[in-house]
Write a protein that holds these residues in place. Structure first.
Motif, PDB file in Angstrom:
ATOM      1  N   ARG A 175       0.833  -1.211   0.000  1.00 20.30           N
ATOM      2  CA  ARG A 175       0.000   0.000   0.000  1.00 20.30           C
ATOM      3  C   ARG A 175       0.865   1.258   0.000  1.00 20.30           C
ATOM      4  NH1 ARG A 175      -2.678  -3.054   3.816  1.00 20.30           N
ATOM      5  NH2 ARG A 175      -1.977  -1.731   5.515  1.00 20.30           N
ATOM      6  N   LEU A 176       1.961   1.256   0.757  1.00 20.96           N
ATOM      7  CA  LEU A 176       2.853   2.417   0.790  1.00 20.96           C
ATOM      8  C   LEU A 176       3.494   2.657  -0.573  1.00 20.96           C
ATOM      9  CD1 LEU A 176       4.641   2.065   4.232  1.00 20.96           C
ATOM     10  CD2 LEU A 176       3.094   3.884   3.520  1.00 20.96           C
ATOM     11  N   ASN A 177       3.910   1.593  -1.239  1.00 12.18           N
ATOM     12  CA  ASN A 177       4.508   1.739  -2.565  1.00 12.18           C
ATOM     13  C   ASN A 177       3.505   2.285  -3.566  1.00 12.18           C
ATOM     14  OD1 ASN A 177       7.083   0.905  -1.863  1.00 12.18           O
ATOM     15  ND2 ASN A 177       6.631  -1.240  -2.252  1.00 12.18           N
ATOM     16  N   ALA A 194       0.931   4.211  -2.824  1.00 18.32           N
ATOM     17  CA  ALA A 194       0.730   5.614  -2.464  1.00 18.32           C
ATOM     18  C   ALA A 194       1.912   6.455  -2.940  1.00 18.32           C
ATOM     19  CB  ALA A 194       0.545   5.758  -0.959  1.00 18.32           C
ATOM     20  N   ASP A 195       3.118   5.926  -2.824  1.00 19.71           N
ATOM     21  CA  ASP A 195       4.311   6.632  -3.272  1.00 19.71           C
ATOM     22  C   ASP A 195       4.245   6.904  -4.771  1.00 19.71           C
ATOM     23  OD1 ASP A 195       6.961   7.732  -2.917  1.00 19.71           O
ATOM     24  OD2 ASP A 195       7.734   5.910  -3.872  1.00 19.71           O
ATOM     25  N   THR A 196       3.775   5.919  -5.517  1.00 17.47           N
ATOM     26  CA  THR A 196       3.636   6.085  -6.966  1.00 17.47           C
ATOM     27  C   THR A 196       2.623   7.181  -7.282  1.00 17.47           C
ATOM     28  OG1 THR A 196       4.196   3.767  -7.319  1.00 17.47           O
ATOM     29  CG2 THR A 196       3.026   4.873  -9.099  1.00 17.47           C
ATOM     30  N   ARG A 197       1.512   7.193  -6.538  1.00 18.96           N
ATOM     31  CA  ARG A 197       0.500   8.233  -6.759  1.00 18.96           C
ATOM     32  C   ARG A 197       1.055   9.613  -6.416  1.00 18.96           C
ATOM     33  NH1 ARG A 197      -2.947   4.243  -4.518  1.00 18.96           N
ATOM     34  NH2 ARG A 197      -2.912   5.276  -2.502  1.00 18.96           N
ATOM     35  N   VAL A 198       1.805   9.703  -5.319  1.00 18.22           N
ATOM     36  CA  VAL A 198       2.392  10.988  -4.919  1.00 18.22           C
ATOM     37  C   VAL A 198       3.377  11.464  -5.983  1.00 18.22           C
ATOM     38  CG1 VAL A 198       3.946  12.085  -3.242  1.00 18.22           C
ATOM     39  CG2 VAL A 198       2.022  10.702  -2.449  1.00 18.22           C
ATOM     40  N   ASP A 199       4.183  10.554  -6.516  1.00 17.43           N
ATOM     41  CA  ASP A 199       5.110  10.932  -7.587  1.00 17.43           C
ATOM     42  C   ASP A 199       4.350  11.483  -8.788  1.00 17.43           C
ATOM     43  OD1 ASP A 199       7.310  10.203  -6.108  1.00 17.43           O
ATOM     44  OD2 ASP A 199       7.591   8.264  -7.101  1.00 17.43           O
TER      45      ASP A 199
END
Length: 95
Positions: free
Chosen positions: A55-57, A59-64
């Motif tokens: 889930r964190l990965n 979310a990180d992709t979405r933030v990028d």
């Protein structure tokens, strides 16, 4: 303990291990560090880590993606401001 396989043959990991003095378990170390849950809760927590990392990965992709979008928007705004400043300079020069 789940089996580990090398091809079709089970791999005996314990035969490669060097036996030493027993130490504290991961749970005991966590408790010494301030963890207050039970051993079962700790095991459940550890079991949930792979899903949490997934889930964190994501979310990180979405933030990028959001940061890239905002960076593009900022670049476009900077170009628009520069164009407006040039038009203003042109209008002031005409007057």
């Amino acid at each position: 303990m789940k089996g580990v396989y090398l091809g079709q043959k089970p791999l005996n990991i314990l035969s490669c291990a060097v036996e030493g003095r027993p130490g504290r378990s991961a749970y005991d170390t966590a408790v010494a560090g301030g963890y207050t849950g039970t051993a079962a809760e700790y095991e459940s927590f550890l079991g949930g880590l792979p899903a949490a990392l997934t889930r964190l990965n994501a979310a990180d992709t979405r933030v990028d993606g959001i940061l890239e979008y905002l960076g593009n928007q900022i670049s476009e705004l900077e170009l628009a401001v520069e164009a407006l400043a040039q038009r203003l300079d042109t209008l002031e020069a005409v007057q």
